[in-house]
Design an enzyme around this catalytic site. Sequence first.
Site, short mmCIF file in Angstrom:
data_model
loop_
_atom_site.label_atom_id
_atom_site.label_comp_id
_atom_site.label_asym_id
_atom_site.label_seq_id
_atom_site.Cartn_x
_atom_site.Cartn_y
_atom_site.Cartn_z
N THR A 244 0.87 -1.17 0.00
CA THR A 244 0.00 0.00 0.00
C THR A 244 0.90 1.22 0.00
O THR A 244 2.04 1.17 0.45
CB THR A 244 -0.91 0.07 1.24
OG1 THR A 244 -0.10 0.28 2.40
CG2 THR A 244 -1.74 -1.19 1.41
N LYS A 247 0.49 3.61 4.10
CA LYS A 247 0.84 3.25 5.48
C LYS A 247 2.21 3.85 5.79
O LYS A 247 2.34 5.06 5.75
CB LYS A 247 0.74 1.74 5.64
CG LYS A 247 -0.72 1.24 5.43
CD LYS A 247 -0.91 -0.25 5.58
CE LYS A 247 -2.37 -0.64 5.31
NZ LYS A 247 -2.58 -2.09 5.32
#
Length: 446
Positions: A244, A247
Amino acid sequence: MTEHRGVAPFAASPFASWLAGDPEVATLLAAEAERQSTTLQLIASENFTSPAVLAASGSVLTNKYAEGYPGRRYYGGNQVVDEVEDLARQRAKDLFGAEHANVQPHAGAIANLAVYQALVDPGDTILAMRLDQGGHLTHGSPASITSKIWRFVSYGVTAASDDDGRPGEVIDFDQVADLAKRERPKLIVAGATAYSRQIPAEPFRDIADSVGARLMFDLAHPAGLVAGGAHPSPVGVADVVTFTTHKTLRGPRGGAIVCRAELAKAVDSAVFPGLQGGPLEHVVAAKAVAFREAATPAFRVYAAQVVANAQALARGLAAEGFRVVSNGTENHLVLLDLRPFDAELTGKEAQEVLDRSGITLNRNTIPDDPRSPFVTSGLRLGTAAQTTAGMQEAEMGAVAALIGRALRRRADEASIRAVRAEVFDLCAAFPPYPSLDAGTPTAGRT
Ligand SMILES: *Cc1c(COP(=O)(O)O)cnc(C)c1O
């Protein structure tokens, strides 16, 4: 709790003042900017992006349809968008030393689905980490579509160590090897969502090779730690790495995939047209901004500080009487077992009490948790966001003490209010967006 004052000194975006014509949305965004600035953000999967990332994701690129890939689009007018996406892909490849990058996945979950679709036929077996031991929903949870399309077999962690200081509750590689031998998975998935140790790719590689399986590394959480040199990289060891961008990597909300050139075609067509339509090119531009930021020396300092802060937080919480799962942390997160602190206290209640105290985190199952995933016996805390805001080890000690105090005297409203006031003062010293708040007129301000 944050009040809706309608007048907030906190800007929600570089363009907040452009929302003046929609006071309802403007007020909500200002309230959220205030919440993020006046409470402690300890959710391990969250961060504060730079204003540059906010600017790119709030840009005119949101207007553009760009189904396909650079040079092979289904719509006209993509000359500029092609350059944007090429830049993002090149920066992702440079950052992780990868042969190929796909920056289109709308989220980490989609990136994982795309890789499964690219590499595993429906009904075939995937070996991944159990959700209640630290794995992710997309690693075959019964609640996830992944478990309906593929057959998942799950590994877990070893038993807790007996107070001898050795880290128990680490990935049980003997179990991974045994399951691989017995179940013959097509794909092995490394990576976790609630696990505080480094995850080495090499033992997974050896096991995958011994049974002819592919290896996917789900780097969703520690991508920023790898980019910043605080963790070894699985890129080049695993066949495919998903991550991702929002994060520890500190970019816009989204997913990405890097892989060897040999798998590029399969991965790309699994993302589009396999799973998605038009990519979010404004988010792709923001990913490009984040990849550039993550390649700077300042980001290396940041990544090391994130880990140092998590270790300071873990020490402080252990001193408060909590049990730190796995006896410590090597990444950005701390998993706490609440039972030694207070056998009656559930994760659910602790999360609620801390929310009222201005401390935002999430309850989490711990390995072999006797309580349900909705109640839990644990908490998960992360340092990525508050480290971005400038906090260091001393502040982590203070945060641990505030958490202990809030939970110990949770029946006493005055005590919770006092903790809330101290949290407010602490946050005021570390504003996440000082440049926005100082420079830009805020929506909703009268
Ligand atoms: C967060 C996470 C994901 C999914 O990311 P989303 O962007 O929320 O879809 C996937 N895998 C792991 C291990 C994660 O921690």
